[in-house]
Scaffold this active site. Structure first.
Site, short mmCIF file in Angstrom:
data_model
loop_
_atom_site.label_atom_id
_atom_site.label_comp_id
_atom_site.label_asym_id
_atom_site.label_seq_id
_atom_site.Cartn_x
_atom_site.Cartn_y
_atom_site.Cartn_z
N LYS A 84 -3.55 7.93 13.72
CA LYS A 84 -3.42 6.93 14.81
C LYS A 84 -2.17 7.12 15.64
CE LYS A 84 -1.43 3.46 11.76
NZ LYS A 84 -1.79 2.49 10.71
N ARG A 140 -1.06 -9.03 4.91
CA ARG A 140 -1.84 -8.63 6.08
C ARG A 140 -3.29 -8.71 5.64
NH1 ARG A 140 -0.90 -2.99 9.24
NH2 ARG A 140 -2.61 -2.33 7.89
C1 LIG Z 1 -1.25 3.01 9.68
C2 LIG Z 1 -1.85 2.85 8.35
C3 LIG Z 1 -1.52 3.77 7.34
C4 LIG Z 1 -0.55 4.91 7.51
O1 LIG Z 1 0.76 4.46 7.57
P1 LIG Z 1 2.02 5.49 7.51
O2 LIG Z 1 3.17 4.60 7.21
O3 LIG Z 1 2.12 6.14 8.84
O4 LIG Z 1 1.75 6.45 6.43
C5 LIG Z 1 -2.15 3.60 6.11
N1 LIG Z 1 -3.00 2.58 5.88
C6 LIG Z 1 -3.33 1.68 6.83
C7 LIG Z 1 -4.28 0.59 6.51
C8 LIG Z 1 -2.76 1.78 8.10
O5 LIG Z 1 -3.09 0.88 9.04
#
Ligand SMILES: *Cc1c(COP(=O)(O)O)cnc(C)c1O
Length: 355
Positions: free
Chosen positions: A36, A129
């Site tokens: 993302k 969350r």
């Molecule tokens: C963005 C996201 C991640 C990845 O997070 P990082 O800190 O970049 O590794 C993992 N799980 C969910 C649900 C996310 O929204």
């Protein structure tokens, strides 16, 4: 190169992915590369596929659509909107869910399409969350198992994103326990126990990850070579795969404290200043619309970032050995929030290098 620009080094991302995948393999944990931050750019995602990840994951369906031609399982991380269940089934192999109403809608749509859609049930372990309580999670599994066209493949949790709760042997141990409780109660086997994001990496490093956790979704550690719970560097990784390039449009000597009564700046903050006397400053054509200025650092260590506004970045170049001139390009190392902003700013050119 059109400026400002963000260069993205594919070789470094591939290298970092390999380092993470190898570190996790020893602990039997597989990696979903999270795409993302770079808006699901398939060329960048391919670097992580070559690096050995077993899945790709994104929170936005628009990004998964960009990745549709890469033949590897894809996870939708953000809870699906009921309004998009049809596309979820089309473009995600697995989605993370917490609401029975949505899961039922996914099942009905999948049935209509003659597909089986896989889901991971999210459990909230205190970060507040997404996710159900342990009790509600265990309970709802019974109803999910009655649905015809969804397959419950695992459970997962997300920590540290909203509440800042650090993943620990204790809270992830609870996730393991909940998995075993579900397996016992319903006589099923859960394939995926997904224990978080880059903030869980330190538990893998120090050998304290509870045994049943067998999947993590990793963005930051692959892209910046840092873990996210304590912001520590990870051995044998690059931290500078993403670099910002910006052009100098003014160089003038100016006092370090403004003249006149100080009120709100353009961001409704009352600024404060350190008086270093008269200093040589460069003004760059990039600003807070494009990057988060306190989340970048100059490659030339003698440059001091002074501040910025929407369209400008101000740096102090008095101590630099290099004799900078108008039209020169300064390079900055970046971190997560700056790249997040730069990737979505249409004014920043994205330049893929070393592909
Ligand atoms: C963005 C996201 C991640 C990845 O997070 P990082 O800190 O970049 O590794 C993992 N799980 C969910 C649900 C996310 O929204």
């Amino acid at each position: 190169m059109k400026l400002p620009a963000l260069t993205i080094d594919i070789k470094k991302i591939e290298h970092n992915t390999k380092a993470v995948v190898e570190m996790f393999r020893e602990k039997d944990i597989n990696v979903a590369a999270v795409t993302k931050l770079y808006c699901g750019n398939p060329i960048i995602a391919q670097a992580s596929v070559r690096g050995g990840v077993s899945m790709l994951a994104d929170s936005r369906l628009e990004n998964l659509i960009k990745l549709k031609d890469i033949d590897i399982p894809k996870i939708l991380l953000r809870l699906p909107m009921i309004s998009q269940v049809e596309d979820v089934i089309e473009y995600a192999d697995i989605s993370f869910n917490s609401e029975y109403k949505t899961i039922k809608a996914l099942s009905e749509k999948a049935l209509e399409k003659g597909k089986i859609h896989k889901i991971v049930l999210m459990i909230d372990l205190g970060d507040l969350r997404e996710g159900l309580s342990a009790e509600d999670g265990i309970e709802v599994v019974g109803k999910i198992l009655d649905l015809k066209a969804v397959e419950l493949v695992g459970i997962g949790t997300n920590l540290s994103c909203y509440g800042g709760v650090i993943p620990s042997t204790e809270n992830l141990g609870r996730l393991s326990d909940i998995a075993m409780e579900i397996e016992d109660k319903y006589d099923i086997k859960l394939e995926i126990i997904s224990g978080g994001n880059s903030s869980s990496v330190y538990l893998v490093e120090n050998g304290n990850m509870p045994a049943r956790i067998n999947n993590l979704r990793i963005g930051e550690t692959i892209l910046f070579g840092t873990e996210a719970a304590y912001a520590k560097r990870i051995a044998n990784t690059y931290s500078d795969a993403f670099k910002l390039h910006a052009e100098i449009v003014e160089i003038q000597e100016k006092p370090s404290v403004p003249t006149g009564e100080i009120g709100l700046n353009a961001f409704r903050e009352v600024p404060t200043f350190v008086d270093r006397g008269i200093r040589k400053r460069a003004l760059l054509a990039v600003g807070r619309q494009d990057i988060v200025i306190d989340n970048i650092s100059p490659e030339d260590g003698d440059i001091i970032i002074v501040g910025g506004s929407s369209d400008h970045l101000i740096v102090d170049i008095t101590d630099c050995k290099e004799d900078y001139d108008i039209g020169d390009i300064l390079i900055f190392h970046t971190h997560y929030t700056s790249v997040l902003q730069a990737m979505t700013s249409e004014y920043v050119e994205k330049v893929i290098i070393n592909n």
